[in-house]
Enzyme design. Structure first.
Site: not given
Ligand SMILES: *Cc1c(COP(=O)(O)O)cnc(C)c1O
Length: 356
Positions: A35, A252
């Protein structure tokens, strides 16, 4: 000459991390979570690194279709499920598996009397209170999904709120097991932290994300100590050097003031590249192969570094913002955030080079 900043992406580090995840997963199938544009690494690059995964998991339907167009024939799991009826049609057309976390999503599936069957991942709320059904509703939704001719199979899943902590699944895992007791279907529970920290959660399939990109899911354990290799390096160069006398300020707000004569370097990297503006003076950085620190406020296009430990450095010297030498988790921690956020925030203006 173009601006010297670039991100290097290493599919071979991704392959290494995926193999490590698999070796810890006790025979479970491995979904590589891609994702958010492969956690900022680029969707096609993620595909290059995770070709050996059993499936890919994400939340964006456009990106799932893009993965199909890029040639990925394996399973795809949509972690937030369908947002509307059009998504259900897309899922059927492109063979996407759907998380079902809420009654409206059961309704969307039951409003489809015929067509290609869709795999469902029914989500139990094990204490995060974000997505998913509580026990009784979970079992009811399971029965409804199993009765639908257009649902191909139902996997039971949950997502832990505290898998990064010792004892963090002590309440959630038994709650899931009680809710799922006696129900048929494979189980999928573990993210990176659960996979590494609570191996008893491996079940039938695991869903690692962050570890595959070479960062740690734990606040107190480094990625290197877990055997992970960083998949992203952010690097740039010095574009100016200033010699300061005591009392001179930097950047800054004059947030940093020299208390002795010192040289500081100006790096072509700022918050518009994805470097966190909240990173305070003292955030680690590597210049010319030496570790040093940032000084003063991060600006849109620049940040400044202390050249005291690097007398050899000058305009053009190489700077690593994060990567092998400077773990992204250390930069994140200095800035009060986590490696996940920094990866995802890599800005589109940063040119990406994919390593062999
Ligand atoms: C994003 C996600 C993961 C992966 O999690 P990590 O902490 O990056 O390993 C697994 N299961 C779900 C449902 C997620 O949304």
């Amino acid at each position: 000459m173009s601006r010297p900043i670039e991100a290097l992406i290493s599919p071979s580090a991704m392959r290494h991390n995926l193999a490590l995840a698999r070796s810890r997963a006790a025979g479970a199938r491995v979904w590589a979570v891609v994702k958010a544009n492969g956690y900022g690494h680029g969707l096609t690059n993620a595909l290059a690194g995770f070709g050996a995964a059993d499936g890919l998991a994400l939340v964006e339907f456009e990106m799932a279709v893009r993965l199909r167009e890029a040639g990925w024939r394996g399973p795809l799991l949509m972690l937030e499920g369908a947002f509307d009826a059009a998504d259900v049609r897309t899922a059927a057309e492109h063979r996407l598996s759907l998380v079902v976390h809420e009654p409206g999503q059961v309704a969307l599936l039951s409003e489809r009397p015929s067509g290609e069957p869709i795999e469902a991942f029914l989500k139990f709320n094990s204490g995060m209170n974000r997505l998913g059904f509580r026990a009784e509703a979970f079992r009811e939704a399971h029965a409804r999904l199993c009765a639908l001719p257009t649902v191909a199979g139902v996997t039971l899943m949950t997502h832990f709120a505290n898998a990064d902590l010792p004892g963090g699944v002590d309440a959630a895992l038994p709650a899931f097991e009680a809710a799922a007791r006696g129900l048929p279907g494979p189980r999928s529970l573990a993210n990176s932290a659960a996979l590494l920290g609570h191996p008893s959660t491996a079940a039938d399939s695991v869903r690692p994300g962050i570890m595959l990109y070479g960062a740690s899911p734990f606040a107190d354990r480094s990625a290197a100590s877990l055997g992970l290799r960083p998949a992203m390096t952010l690097r740039s160069r010095l574009i100016a050097v200033q010699a300061l006398v005591p009392g001179d300020a930097v950047g800054y707000g004059s947030a940093f003031v020299a208390d002795r004569p010192m040289r500081i370097g100006v790096v072509a990297c700022g918050y518009a590249d994805g470097f966190p503006r909240h990173a305070p003076t003292g955030t680690p950085v590597q210049v010319d192969g030496r570790r040093t620190r940032t000084v003063g406020r991060v600006a849109m296009d620049m940040l400044m570094v202390d050249l005291t430990p690097v007398p050899s450095a000058g305009v053009g010297s190489a700077v690593e913002l994060w990567g092998e030498a400077v773990p992204i988790d250390e930069v994140a921690s200095a800035a009060g955030t986590i490696g996940y956020e920094l990866m995802c925030a890599l800005a589109p203006r940063v040119p990406v080079t994919v390593l062999a």
